[in-house]
Design an enzyme around this catalytic site. Structure first.
Site, mmCIF file in Angstrom:
data_model
loop_
_atom_site.group_PDB
_atom_site.id
_atom_site.type_symbol
_atom_site.label_atom_id
_atom_site.label_comp_id
_atom_site.label_asym_id
_atom_site.label_seq_id
_atom_site.Cartn_x
_atom_site.Cartn_y
_atom_site.Cartn_z
ATOM 1 C CD GLU A 1 -3.443 -22.958 -46.996
ATOM 2 O OE1 GLU A 1 -2.868 -23.614 -47.890
ATOM 3 O OE2 GLU A 1 -3.887 -21.802 -47.170
ATOM 4 N N GLY B 1 0.538 -17.189 -49.759
ATOM 5 C CA GLY B 1 1.640 -16.563 -50.474
ATOM 6 C C GLY B 1 2.591 -15.785 -49.605
ATOM 7 C CB VAL C 1 -11.653 -26.479 -51.336
ATOM 8 C CG1 VAL C 1 -13.056 -26.242 -51.900
ATOM 9 C CG2 VAL C 1 -11.618 -26.140 -49.846
ATOM 10 C CD GLU D 1 5.516 6.755 -65.860
ATOM 11 O OE1 GLU D 1 4.372 6.951 -66.324
ATOM 12 O OE2 GLU D 1 5.984 7.385 -64.887
ATOM 13 C CG HIS E 1 3.358 -11.015 -58.582
ATOM 14 N ND1 HIS E 1 4.377 -10.187 -59.025
ATOM 15 C CD2 HIS E 1 3.730 -11.407 -57.339
ATOM 16 C CE1 HIS E 1 5.304 -10.085 -58.100
ATOM 17 N NE2 HIS E 1 4.934 -10.818 -57.059
ATOM 18 N N GLY F 1 -6.713 -12.143 -54.881
ATOM 19 C CA GLY F 1 -6.200 -11.618 -56.137
ATOM 20 C C GLY F 1 -7.054 -11.921 -57.343
#
Length: 559
Positions: A105, A172, A308, A407, A499, A527
């Protein structure tokens, strides 16, 4: 959790101002020689005197993050890059299966305390907020300048879009707003086609992820409290426009929120802190559930401050990972190459995609599919503001209570959001919008800059803005209120995404369980595997559920 939580007394005795200054300048924290090449993360400039003073200040405020990271063994059976929802769940499942696993991390191991301000405030952020960045304009529309430091939120600028993502142990989960929601079946099928079985997700993996993360809706007593007056106004305005708000599941620990309301904990969630973390554990993030469970298996270790830079595979078939170990102030303390038999990519859509696109371009993983780097989207994100909407109380609580679905055009949802701000009620009501939009972009390697770039098209957010504006204006007209905040926040702000999704899409760059095409023992569990959208909802629950699904198949069938 012994590897992540160390006694406050021992830390306070060891994290002196001298150690902090050393962290700022890159001297001696791990006893290694600072690398000459690429000395700072993400191209950061050299630290200033003010940066050094800030580091010294944070070493007193949050000494826990200055503890040197545990060294990674030279070779591991499994490595996981990233400790967000996908990476943490992969590590847990590997640990439960008896496979020795190291989690890498880049961010710091932020502690929790009911009385200390561990994290930066949303309205007045400092270096603890941003990942090695000096300036930022967030949701409030107010530009801020901060010292460069290893804060929890990475805001990365690409062509025509800014991307927000976590940079902390817990990924996140530390910086998101806490919403955990399953998409409607029709939207899920639109996004995934037949690549993922919705019935199995609905019956097995979404419930498993909800249980693991302790998802729950906002209790009525919290909803009726003063800090959530804006939530009640938001719902009332939605109803007046003909919408029926739906309650949202959340990752927040409501008992901690109640402790804030009762004065038993320093206020955090109830005063609009969230984007930079909740100091008192109000947000039940991965450092309180999945990661401790992974460590408890005895097979998993978590290694913070490990950036990394590159991945590849050697002639023996082992995967290698090049890492920089960095101090909180940004200087490199050590560079290393470690190897593993199985490599799990959980660095998020941006981190995972960039690593694979670079590996393909530099031929460290030459057999990668041409689909690597494609299918990236913003989840149709935008922030919206209404004015002239006074609510009870001076501040706005950060947990989201409800959402509405529309919608009539492009399918979209609006969520009750908070407006980070000073303790002054100026009548603003915030929403997070997410549109089922098909706009996609690709990552590519830029040989001139030797960086991975994202080609988000100019005007790529136009359909999102138009769809959200139509619904937002409808609500405003029904309530005789305004939209936007002149000089600060537009009515619909789609200049960012919180996102990011896609880049290594399931069924295209991988099989339908995240095995990377062309390579055995290489997996995507985050993701990056999702094709640009999670169907008008926040992605975190879907990422977690897909990681559970992937690990079931990987552990049952191997490569």
């Amino acid at each position: 959790m012994d590897q992540m939580v160390i006694s406050r007394r021992s830390l306070l005795s060891s994290a002196t101002l001298g150690a902090a200054a050393a962290a700022a300048t890159g001297v001696g924290m791990l006893g290694g020689t600072p690398a000459a090449a690429n000395p700072l993360p993400d191209g950061a400039t050299s630290p200033t005197v003010l940066d050094g003073l800030a580091v010294a200040k944070y070493s007193v405020m949050v000494p826990e993050i200055f503890v040197a990271p545990q060294a990674v063994p030279t070779h591991m059976p499994a490595l996981v890059i990233g400790s967000g929802f996908g990476g943490s769940i992969a590590a847990l499942r590997l640990g439960e299966a008896g496979i020795r696993t190291a989690v890498l991390e880049r961010g710091l191991p932020w502690p929790r305390d009911p009385n200390r301000a561990i994290f930066a405030n949303d309205a007045l952020p400092d270096g603890r907020a941003l990942w090695h960045r000096r300036s930022f304009t967030g949701i409030s529309g107010v530009p801020v300048a901060t010292p460069k430091f290893g804060g929890v939120l990475d805001a990365t600028d690409y062509a025509n879009i800014q991307v927000w993502r976590g940079a902390a142990v817990g990924g996140g989960s530390v910086v998101f707003t806490g919403v955990l929601i399953e998409p409607e079946e029709r939207f899920f099928r639109t996004v995934f086609d037949d690549r993922v079985d919705f019935e199995k997700m609905h019956e097995v993996y979404y419930p498993r992820a909800r249980a693991r993360l302790k998802a729950s809706p906002m209790p009525d007593d919290v909803y009726r409290s003063q800090p959530f007056g804006h939530s009640r106004v938001w719902d009332a305005q939605a109803r007046k426009a003909g919408f029926e708000p739906q309650p949202l599941d959340s990752i927040f620990d409501w008992d901690v929120v109640r402790a804030e309301l009762d004065g038993r904990s320093r206020s955090s969630a109830t005063i609009g802190e969230s984007n930079y973390g909740n100091s008192n554990a109000a947000k039940y993030d991965l450092t309180q559930n999945v990661l401790p469970a992974a460590l408890a298996t005895g097979n998993v270790s978590v290694h913070h401050s490990h950036v990394v830079d590159a991945i590849g595979r050697d002639s023996s078939g082992r995967y290698w990972v090049d890492i920089r170990v960095i101090a909180p102030g940004g200087k490199v303390q050590q560079t290393r190459r470690v190897t593993c038999d199985r490599l799990f990519l959980g660095a998020g859509s941006i981190g995972t995609s960039e690593l694979l696109v670079k590996a393909k371009a530099l031929r460290t993983l030459p057999a990668l599919s041409g689909a690597v780097g494609t299918g990236w989207g913003t989840n149709g994100d935008a922030a919206l503001v209404r004015t002239c909407s006074l609510s009870e109380g001076l501040t706005q609580g950060s947990p989201s209570a409800s959402r509405v679905l529309d919608e009539t055009g492009l399918p979209l949802s609006l969520e009750n959001w908070y407006v980070p701000g000073l303790p002054l009620n100026v009548g603003l009501i915030g929403s997070l919008g997410m549109v089922l939009d098909s706009t996609r972009a690709s990552f590519r390697w830029d040989a001139a800059t030797k960086k991975v770039v994202l080609d988000w098209p100019r005007g790529g957010n136009d359909r999102v803005v138009a769809a959200l504006r139509a619904v937002h204006d409808k609500i405003a007209r029904a309530n005789f209120v305004g939209t936007g905040f002149p000089g600060l926040a537009p009515d619909v702000n789609a200049s960012f995404t919180a996102h990011p999704l896609g880049g290594v899409v399931l069924g295209e760059a991988t099989d339908t369980f995240g095995r990377v095409n062309g390579y055995d023992g290489l997996y995507v569990v985050d993701g990056a595997a999702i094709p640009g959208s999670t169907g008008t909802v926040n992605p975190s629950l879907t990422i977690a559920a897909l990681a559970e699904r992937a690990m079931d198949d990987i552990l049952a069938r191997g490569i």
